[in-house]
Design a protein around this motif. Structure first.
Motif, PDB file in Angstrom:
ATOM      1  N   SER A 199      -0.138   5.729   1.451  1.00 55.26           N
ATOM      2  CA  SER A 199      -0.238   4.939   1.463  1.00 55.26           C
ATOM      3  C   SER A 199      -1.986   4.759   0.824  1.00 55.26           C
ATOM      4  O   SER A 199      -1.679   6.109   1.121  1.00 55.26           O
TER       5      SER A 199
ATOM      6  N   THR B 235      -3.993   3.213   1.460  1.00 51.46           N
ATOM      7  CA  THR B 235      -4.922   3.068   2.932  1.00 51.46           C
ATOM      8  C   THR B 235      -3.212   3.060   4.468  1.00 51.46           C
ATOM      9  O   THR B 235      -2.881   2.781   4.345  1.00 51.46           O
TER      10      THR B 235
ATOM     11  N   GLY C 199       1.029  -1.218   0.054  1.00 48.48           N
ATOM     12  CA  GLY C 199       0.308   0.542  -0.051  1.00 48.48           C
ATOM     13  C   GLY C 199       0.489   1.356  -0.173  1.00 48.48           C
ATOM     14  O   GLY C 199       0.334   2.373  -0.186  1.00 48.48           O
TER      15      GLY C 199
END
Length: 110
Positions: free
Chosen positions: A87, A89, A67
């Protein structure tokens, strides 16, 4: 994403063009989707980094996390450096700590 520089930067690069067009369409409109990121961005403090090799090691370990889209480091040689991670998430704090430890440095907590 690009940026324009009107003077000398640390790399000695100059941009003599009037404007960057990498994020504009054929009509000159800015594509805000490519300019603005909606990724979560978190700053971490890391102790022990002293040089560009240290920065590369931490960056490589963090970029290996699922991510992670971008990592930037503000090196404070011999002190506490600020590491910014973007990122897709939110990242697991233990995974971030493990990545920094794997690189050979310490995550500073308040």
């Amino acid at each position: 994403m690009c940026s324009t520089t009107t003077g000398n930067s640390d790399l000695g690069l100059t941009d003599k063009n009037s404007a960057c067009t990498c994020s504009t369409d054929a009509h000159g409109h800015t594509d805000t989707a490519s300019v603005a990121s909606t990724a979560p961005t978190v700053d971490y403090l890391v102790a022990g980094m002293t040089c560009s090799h240290c920065v590369a090691s931490v960056t490589e370990e963090l970029e290996a996390l699922d991510g992670v889209e971008a990592v930037s480091v503000e090196l404070n040689a011999g002190g506490t450096s600020k590491v910014t991670v973007s990122s897709a998430t939110p990242l697991d704090a233990d995974a971030v700590r493990a990545a920094i430890d794997e690189a050979g440095y310490s995550l500073v907590t308040a």
